[in-house]
Design an enzyme around this catalytic site. Structure first.
Site, PDB file in Angstrom:
ATOM      1  N   CYS A  93      -8.344   6.283  -3.744  1.00 46.73           N
ATOM      2  CA  CYS A  93      -7.426   6.173  -4.883  1.00 46.73           C
ATOM      3  C   CYS A  93      -6.012   5.843  -4.433  1.00 46.73           C
ATOM      4  O   CYS A  93      -5.104   5.749  -5.244  1.00 46.73           O
ATOM      5  CB  CYS A  93      -7.447   7.453  -5.724  1.00 46.73           C
TER       6      CYS A  93
ATOM      7  N   GLU B  25      -6.339  13.383   2.394  1.00 49.68           N
ATOM      8  CA  GLU B  25      -5.007  12.811   2.611  1.00 49.68           C
ATOM      9  C   GLU B  25      -4.417  13.287   3.934  1.00 49.68           C
ATOM     10  O   GLU B  25      -3.346  12.858   4.328  1.00 49.68           O
ATOM     11  CB  GLU B  25      -4.047  13.250   1.491  1.00 49.68           C
TER      12      GLU B  25
ATOM     13  N   ARG C 176       6.268   7.840   3.969  1.00 48.58           N
ATOM     14  CA  ARG C 176       5.697   6.782   3.132  1.00 48.58           C
ATOM     15  C   ARG C 176       6.741   5.989   2.355  1.00 48.58           C
ATOM     16  O   ARG C 176       6.471   4.902   1.858  1.00 48.58           O
ATOM     17  CB  ARG C 176       4.629   7.349   2.178  1.00 48.58           C
TER      18      ARG C 176
ATOM     19  N   ASP D  44      -0.878   9.004   1.335  1.00 48.62           N
ATOM     20  CA  ASP D  44      -0.492  10.142   2.169  1.00 48.62           C
ATOM     21  C   ASP D  44      -1.216  10.124   3.508  1.00 48.62           C
ATOM     22  O   ASP D  44      -0.631  10.469   4.536  1.00 48.62           O
ATOM     23  CB  ASP D  44      -0.769  11.460   1.432  1.00 48.62           C
TER      24      ASP D  44
ATOM     25  N   HIS E 117      19.140  -0.490 -12.899  1.00 47.48           N
ATOM     26  CA  HIS E 117      18.302  -0.438 -14.096  1.00 47.48           C
ATOM     27  C   HIS E 117      17.806  -1.823 -14.486  1.00 47.48           C
ATOM     28  O   HIS E 117      16.729  -1.974 -15.038  1.00 47.48           O
ATOM     29  CB  HIS E 117      19.078   0.211 -15.242  1.00 47.48           C
TER      30      HIS E 117
END
Ligand code: PEP
Ligand code: MG
Length: 848
Positions: free
Chosen positions: A780, A709, A743, A733, A471
């Site tokens: 994108c 993709e 990926r 992708d 964290h």
């Protein structure tokens, strides 16, 4: 105290009574399971110490729980480490669900054989719901089985209805479920399971093989260390047992509300979950005495001086005044801590990071943690001492787990534990006298330390503990502070004031840099800051190349806040709304009204002049929806995800389409389908849009496009372009499907490069096909925000770049510096190259 509030437990075995604190096993000695007494036995038939019902009989037959009519849970555990014997030498005389009388034989065991194989024959009688007991009065000396009282309990008031009911009614056990979470049931899914379990009156337990955990306790669930693929079942006892077992099992089967992905990808998490820490990994050594290595926690470069941070000790007295006083002190401190965390959360702009402190608030209510603390107080300890024992015990237990991600959460327990402890002890958090340009070095920093770092003075930090998934690392990234975790311990020896360069991206700390090196970095930083400021000032200028081509620069967003930020930073619209963010992390599907509201709000924030591309739901496979159970898949990335899932669940899809369409009057609305692989899918999805549009009587021109993709779509782009209004290439992708490289795979991260010529050629094919039909193409995926890739994409002919919100000003500025004609020459050359490395080298040269 009336007689009905006393419960006498007969000795289950003959033998010598031993105080529970003296049992050579911290689990019992520290009363982690509950308070009680131990017997060093001389007999070998275990008798029930009370009348009640057998609510748990361990499959190894070495432990049994009897729940009395009052709801008191009496656990008897024969020997230490006897679970390892897997039942050998034990024979049960009863079964779960049986009603027994005091003195009735429960388990017979072969004392000689067991004592030879197990660590000890010491047998513990403990009350697992010790909060129901006001006082424990253990006997002493020699006791006779079924005749002498071994332990007297003074019960705390009338039995709670729930517990009484639990003892007197049903039991249920779910079918086995496989845990789908890549990192198992770590803190967040554990909290989801615990919260759901707490909504039931029944006792709820998770059972894996021989082990069980209280499903209402986050800490107990984490302690079970449930891993990806583990088979567990849910066991409940009480009036709503059947519903509890079913609901909790379903929640677990569906991923316990976990949004898989996030900071590290599911595949990477899976890999991490498998990484055993039986032997602590050796810290990397650099070979250069001036360079200390760790792992990258948060990227960026910082030049500054060392400032060592040491945790102050908080002193608390061991003995308390009286139990009531100490209990109210603990309660008040827990309440204050909750308020402090609320305040801390409001200072963190990123909601997903503020979640970390939500988890801390949950820990303050964890029944197992509180049980230990309350037991400590009942046995005369001070609130501070009891609380310290409770959280340290659990933190140590977690830290020793093999699963790195779970072990990392020990730091969170210590953090929240120390917060409460400081309040109890009345000590203020020491204000660190941090000098200017400080690089902090610490054994470990807590999430709270990290969130409250003085950004004016602290330029970076390095900790010996922690890892990229901690964290602390997540917070450092959101606060934009360069940071290293797992640094070489020698860093702790560096004197305050030592000059260093911290490279958060490489995970290295260079001491004694030459003046020239420091000057060079400072110069680069000043230049970069100046450039950033200029880009920001020009953020609203149009991204037109030097030879007059407009390249639309738009934002990738996850919700309304980012839509607004994108507009502020000069975004010309939204090229990708990842609408799945509205669906994940919730227990039920968003309603049509809720969805309409959010799409309409975003549309209004953008206005009718800006493009608004809504990608329809892209979940399934690796991103399960809690309320839409899907069978587990061997290859989720190749499974029912994206548009495939939507077509398989047309009702849910139609709800989304209707909600999106209602935003049409407020913006330049575009609907985009993810993961399109075949023309049939496009046609089916388009038909649904057309039907809903007609039914809603919407006449606005809503464009309908697809994400590219999947290689099949890129290859067939000209045919797709006849039926789609636009394309947006999802290179994240497209790269994984083209190169057959996960990926998120940590080992393949470098090779799975979207600048691989194979991927670039597919992008070029897509553009060619689309332009042949007069359609526009955007990108994108991540490379749209990569400054190295931008000239190449423009050269290939991409019309729109959809980038992360913070990157908008710099990508727009870059477009304004480029000439499309030059970019085309560069692209023609690059498309002839053979490897990603060659491509990057060539692009590096072009950038100068
Ligand atoms: C992509 O695959 O490139 C993309 C933009 O979609 P996501 O990253 O959301 O899968
Ligand atoms: Mg994608």
């Amino acid at each position: 105290m009336t007689a009905s509030h006393r419960l006498e437990l007969l000795a289950p075995l003959s033998g010598l009574l031993v105080p529970i604190e003296q049992v050579p096993d911290p689990v019992f000695a520290q009363k982690m399971v509950g308070d009680g007494v131990s017997i060093d036995p001389t007999s070998n038939v275990l008798l029930s110490p009370v009348a009640g019902k057998i609510t748990q009989l361990h499959s190894a037959r070495h432990a049994v729980t009897i729940t009395t009519a009052d709801g008191i849970e009496v656990l008897i555990h024969i020997g230490l480490d006897t679970v390892m014997l897997k039942g050998e030498g034990f024979s049960a005389k009863v079964k779960e669900g049986d009603t027994v009388t005091a003195g009735q034989p429960l388990i017979e065991f072969d004392g000689d054989a067991v004592s030879r194989k197990a660590r000890s024959l010491l047998t513990q009688i403990v009350i697992t719901n010790s909060d129901r007991v006001a006082r424990f009065v253990p006997g002493n000396g020699f006791v006779r089985a079924g005749q002498t009282v071994a332990l007297t309990l003074e019960l705390a008031g009338a039995p709670a209805a729930a517990t009484a009911a639990a003892a007197s009614s049903d039991e249920a056990q779910s079918e086995p479920v496989r845990v789908p979470n890549p990192t198992g049931l770590h803190a967040r899914p554990a909290a989801v399971v615990a919260n759901l379990s707490k909504t039931f009156t029944s006792t709820v337990k998770l059972v894996r093989g021989d082990e069980t955990a209280n499903a209402k306790s986050v800490v107990a669930i984490m302690g079970l260390e449930v891993q990806y693929g583990d088979e567990i079942h849910v066991k409940a006892a009480g009036p709503d047992a059947a519903a509890a077992a079913k609901a909790v099992a379903e929640m677990i089967a569906q991923g316990s509300g976990e949004e898989v992905g996030g900071v590290i990808s599911p595949a990477a998490q899976k890999h991490l979950a498998k990484t055993k820490r039986a032997v602590a990994p050796a810290k990397p050594k650099s070979g250069d005495p001036n360079v200390l290595l760790g792992v990258s926690a948060s990227p960026g470069l910082a030049v500054g001086q060392i400032f060592q941070v040491r945790q102050e000790a908080i002193e608390v007295a061991e003995q308390g005044r009286d139990a009531q006083f100490e209990r109210s002190k603990l309660d008040a401190a827990l309440k204050d801590a909750r308020n402090q965390l609320e305040a801390l959360k409001s200072e963190i702009s990123d909601a997903s990071k503020a979640e970390i402190f939500n988890a801390h608030q949950e820990l303050l209510e964890d029944p197992d943690l509180l049980d230990i603390a309350i037991n400590g107080i009942s046995s005369g300890k001070s609130a501070g001492f009891a609380w310290q024992t409770a959280f340290s015990t659990y933190a140590d237990k977690l830290a020793a787990l093999k699963n790195e991600v779970l072990a990392g959460r020990a730091n969170d327990i210590r953090d929240v534990g120390r917060r409460v402890l400081r309040i109890i002890a009345g000590v203020k958090e020491a204000e660190l006298a941090v000098p200017e340009n400080a690089i902090l070095i610490a054994e470990d920093l807590t999430p709270s330390d990290t969130a409250s770092l003085d950004r004016e003075k602290v330029l970076g930090f390095a900790t010996v503990g922690g890892g990229a998934t901690s964290h602390v690392a997540i917070l450092a990234r959101s606060l934009n502070i360069p940071a290293i975790c797992g640094i070489d311990e020698d860093a702790l020896q560096l004197a305050n004031g030592t000059a260093v360069i911290l490279d958060g991206s490489k995970g290295s700390l260079r001491k004694n840099p030459s003046e020239a090196e420091v000057a060079q970095i400072r110069e680069a930083q000043v230049k970069l800051a100046k450039q950033r400021a200029e880009e920001l000032a020009a953020a609203h200028q149009s991204p037109v190349t030097t030879d007059g081509h407009h390249i639309e620069v738009v934002a990738n967003i996850g919700g309304l806040d980012e839509a607004k930020q994108g507009v502020e930073l000069g975004g010309e619209g939204v090229g990708l709304l990842r609408s799945e963010f509205l669906y994940l992390d919730r227990a039920d599907a968003p309603t049509e009204e809720e969805q309409t509201q959010i799409y309409t709000d975003i549309a209004k924030a953008l206005g009718t002049e800006r493009t608004f591309v809504v990608r329809t739901l892209d979940v399934g496979g690796d991103k399960p929806l809690p309320y839409l159970p899907q069978p587990a898949e061997e290859n989720p990335f190749l499974g029912v995800r994206g548009v495939r899932l939507c077509l398989a669940e047309p009702e849910m899809f139609r709800v989304q389409i209707r909600s999106v369409l209602r935003a049409a009057p407020f913006s330049k609305l575009h609907i985009m389908f993810p993961m399109i692989a075949t023309l049939d899918e496009l046609r089916a999805a388009k038909a649904i849009v057309a039907e809903e549009k007609a039914a809603l009587n919407i006449t606005a021109d809503v464009k309908v496009g697809i994400m590219v993709e999947v290689p099949s779509t890129a290859v067939m782009s000209e045919l797709f372009a006849k039926e789609a209004d636009f394309f947006s290439i999802g290179t994240n992708d497209l790269t994984q499907y083209t190169l057959a490289m996960d990926r998120g795979h940590p080992k393949l991260a470098k090779q799975a490069d979207a600048l691989n010529p194979g991927v670039l050629r597919l992008i070029a094919m897509t553009v060619k096909g689309a332009h042949a039909q007069g359609k526009w193409v955007g990108v994108c995926g991540g490379i749209a925000s990569d400054p190295q890739a931008v000239p190449l994409l423009i050269g290939i002919g991409v019309d729109e770049l959809s980038v992360s919100v913070p990157a908008i000003p710099s990508i727009k500025a870059m477009v304004r510096r480029l000439s499309k004609a030059d970019c085309q020459k560069l692209a023609a050359e690059v498309l002839q190259l053979g490897t990603a490395a060659e491509v990057r080298e060539r692009l590096g040269k072009a950038a100068g």
